[in-house]
Enzyme design. Structure first.
Site, mmCIF file in Angstrom:
data_model
loop_
_atom_site.group_PDB
_atom_site.id
_atom_site.type_symbol
_atom_site.label_atom_id
_atom_site.label_comp_id
_atom_site.label_asym_id
_atom_site.label_seq_id
_atom_site.Cartn_x
_atom_site.Cartn_y
_atom_site.Cartn_z
ATOM 1 N N LYS A 202 84.819 34.295 22.430
ATOM 2 C CA LYS A 202 84.284 33.895 23.738
ATOM 3 C C LYS A 202 85.401 33.722 24.752
ATOM 4 C CE LYS A 202 79.938 31.371 23.022
ATOM 5 N NZ LYS A 202 79.329 30.042 23.116
ATOM 6 N N GLU B 277 76.840 26.306 21.782
ATOM 7 C CA GLU B 277 77.563 25.549 22.807
ATOM 8 C C GLU B 277 77.394 26.299 24.127
ATOM 9 O OE1 GLU B 277 82.008 23.736 23.810
ATOM 10 O OE2 GLU B 277 81.686 24.898 21.973
ATOM 11 N N ARG C 273 79.818 35.766 9.073
ATOM 12 C CA ARG C 273 79.708 36.114 10.483
ATOM 13 C C ARG C 273 79.453 37.604 10.638
ATOM 14 N NH1 ARG C 273 84.576 33.398 13.847
ATOM 15 N NH2 ARG C 273 83.351 34.347 15.475
#
Length: 556
Positions: A271, A35, A261
């Site tokens: 983020k 994204e 992850r």
């Protein structure tokens, strides 16, 4: 003899099995779908290595697809930075796509679901929907709009996109199962209204698809065979498959596979919180060398090879954990040790005067550029009567096991002579400002007598031939191992106040006068450093990439 091969991770095993079974006509196609709402971090690097690596290793292709379904957070700056980071890591995409490329196809699919009675427009508030969806142990209840007539939902859906409906007033929900044990099946929202212009489509769209609705269908439209996601998407997979079942008209299906992850000690990966550090100017930007972003690591002097070696060493599993950042730092040291030139840099200089060395005399001392790589050759260092040494390499009243300069002791000046300390000079406040020594002219490196053993060796720079430099000593950004786990504290309270120490009056050898931003070196006995992007020929700036050894755990 069969060539030795490392064991396959579980994803590679799945891919090889699919190839053996002839699935998808033997095609391998992956995608990396970031994204564009921030800079990529080391966690994304793990996904990049997997997505692009699987395609490379099995003769397939990997596309770059920007998940630009939320114009509120997205920016072209992030698109550019993501592309730069992928290239820097050494990977190449086959095509660049955007989720917005499929807005019309996604819209048409949503209309199809409405017409089939599988989607409806809901006018409840977000709070009402959240309550009405129930809990993992309590079934949800039907929305009062769940049985809205199809034609009415179609009309309202069109109004959602025409600009007639305010943000938050209506959503489109898939009609699945409000009593499902999987909360994602309880009539998920698939479209919402956003009136902010999109960075690519402008004001064409006012209704935007949700991630869960756009992701799998975009995979399908592109022909993805293996959709690799992190573990938090495992519970989304049944919904991913449900949407594809409504859309697909052939046997082809993308297959979603989840992996763990990358989490690192002393590091924050959120983020949102990284953006907060940037916006509040706690760090200098997304590429601040303390940030876990790929841009920050590049600026700090980490190498693509070190990052890829680290990711390869920790592997891919089906369970989350936290990796020690010292493993990443070890990979960086190991790579730089093999490839960079050794130079002299003095961070906290004090002058050493060799009182019996002829004034005005200058010699050239040969030094090896990298003992790990003979092909890098050697160079000459200027040697003179006055030298800069590290302040910590002299101690007037030294403990027993101090093997550097102290009155009456001998040390070797690296690649030069053995000297014996004879004393020092102090200022009015008692601070040492000069150190004195005498050299033995028969102990020059390479001479027969040069093998006389002394316990200490220190580095130096000739005063007349030294250059001024600024050195930025970077360290871990957080004081605690798992800052994300400290839920009861403001994460800014956990910041390390010594994560950046700037030294202004450092000295480096003249060999570095032509060093360019991005160049890396080992400052002998100190650590690995690289030239910062702010460095100029008149104002050299070096970043500490990593110390020579991990001293963090000893000091904490």
């Amino acid at each position: 003899m069969e060539e030795n091969r490392k064991s396959l991770n579980f994803i590679e095993q799945i891919v090889e099995n699919d190839l053996k079974e002839g699935k998808n006509d033997g095609r391998i196609q992956t995608r990396f779908p970031p994204e564009p709402n921030g800079y990529l971090h080391i966690g994304h690097a793990k996904a990049i290595c997997l997505d692009f690596g699987i395609a490379e290793n099995y003769g397939g292709i990997c596309n770059l697809r920007f998940d630009d379904t939320n114009p509120v957070k997205e920016d072209v700056e992030y698109v550019d930075s993501i592309m730069e980071d992928i290239k820097w890591l050494g990977f190449h995409w086959e095509n660049v796509y955007y989720a917005s490329d499929y807005f019309q196809q996604l819209w048409d699919f949503a209309v199809k679901l409405i017409k089939e009675g599988k989607a409806y427009v809901d006018e409840q508030t977000a709070e009402e929907i959240a309550i009405q969806k129930g809990t993992p142990t309590i079934p949800g209840t039907n929305s009062p709009f769940r049985d809205r007539p199809i034609e009415e939902s179609l009309e309202l859906f069109n109004k959602m996109n025409s600009g007639e409906i305010p943000e938050g007033k209506m959503v489109l929900r898939a009609k699945i199962d409000m009593s499902s044990s999987n909360m994602h099946f309880r009539d998920p929202i698939i479209y919402r209204v956003i009136h902010i212009p999109h960075h690519r489509t402008g004001t064409t769209w006012k209704a935007y698809p949700m991630y869960d609705f756009a992701h799998g269908q975009s995979d399908y439209f592109e022909g993805v065979t293996h959709s690799l996601c992190t573990l938090e998407f495992e519970v989304h997979r049944p919904l991913y498959d449900w949407f594809l079942d409504q859309l697909a008209d052939t046997d082809y299906r993308p297959r979603q596979i989840e992996f763990n992850r990358l989490n690192l000690t002393y590091t924050m990966m959120s983020k949102r919180k990284l953006l907060q550090l940037v916006q509040e100017k706690i760090v200098s930007g997304w590429d601040d060398p303390r940030m876990p972003t790929i841009a920050g690591m590049r600026r700090r002097g980490y190498t693509p090879r070190a990052i890829r070696n680290f990711i390869d060493s920790i592997g891919y599993t089906k369970y989350d954990g936290i990796n020690d950042i010292s493993l990443l730092e070890f990979a960086v040291r190991e790579d730089l040790n093999a490839h960079v030139t050794r130079v002299s840099g003095v961070i906290d200089p004090i002058k050493l005067i060799i009182t019996n060395y002829p004034e005005g005399k200058v010699e050239e001392m040969s030094t090896i550029n990298n003992p790990e790589d003979e092909s890098m050759g050697s160079r000459n260092l200027k040697f003179s009567r006055e030298l800069w040494i590290e302040r910590e390499d002299f101690m007037e009243d030294a403990p027993k096991k101090y093997f550097r300069l102290t009155p009456g002791s001998e040390v070797r000046l690296k690649s030069a002579y053995i000297v014996k300390c004879t004393g020092c000079k102090k200022d009015e406040e008692g601070n040492v400002i000069e150190v004195y020594a005498e050299y033995d002219p028969d102990t020059k490196s390479g001479m027969p007598e040069a093998n006389r053993r002394v316990k200490g060796t220190i580095h130096w720079i000739s005063v007349p031939h030294a250059m001024d430099a600024e050195v930025r000593l970077y360290d871990r950004l957080f004081l605690v191992e798992d800052p994300a786990g400290e839920k009861d504290k403001d994460f800014k309270e956990l910041l390390n106040p010594d994560s950046l120490i700037i030294k202004k009056n450092c000295k480096v050898e003249e060999f570095l006068k032509d060093a360019k931003p991005g160049d890396s070196f080992q400052f002998q006995r100190i650590g690995y450093f690289n030239v910062d992007i702010e460095s100029t020929p008149d104002n050299l700036v070096f970043n500490r990439t990593v110390a020579l050894r991990d001293s963090w755990k000893k000091s904490n």
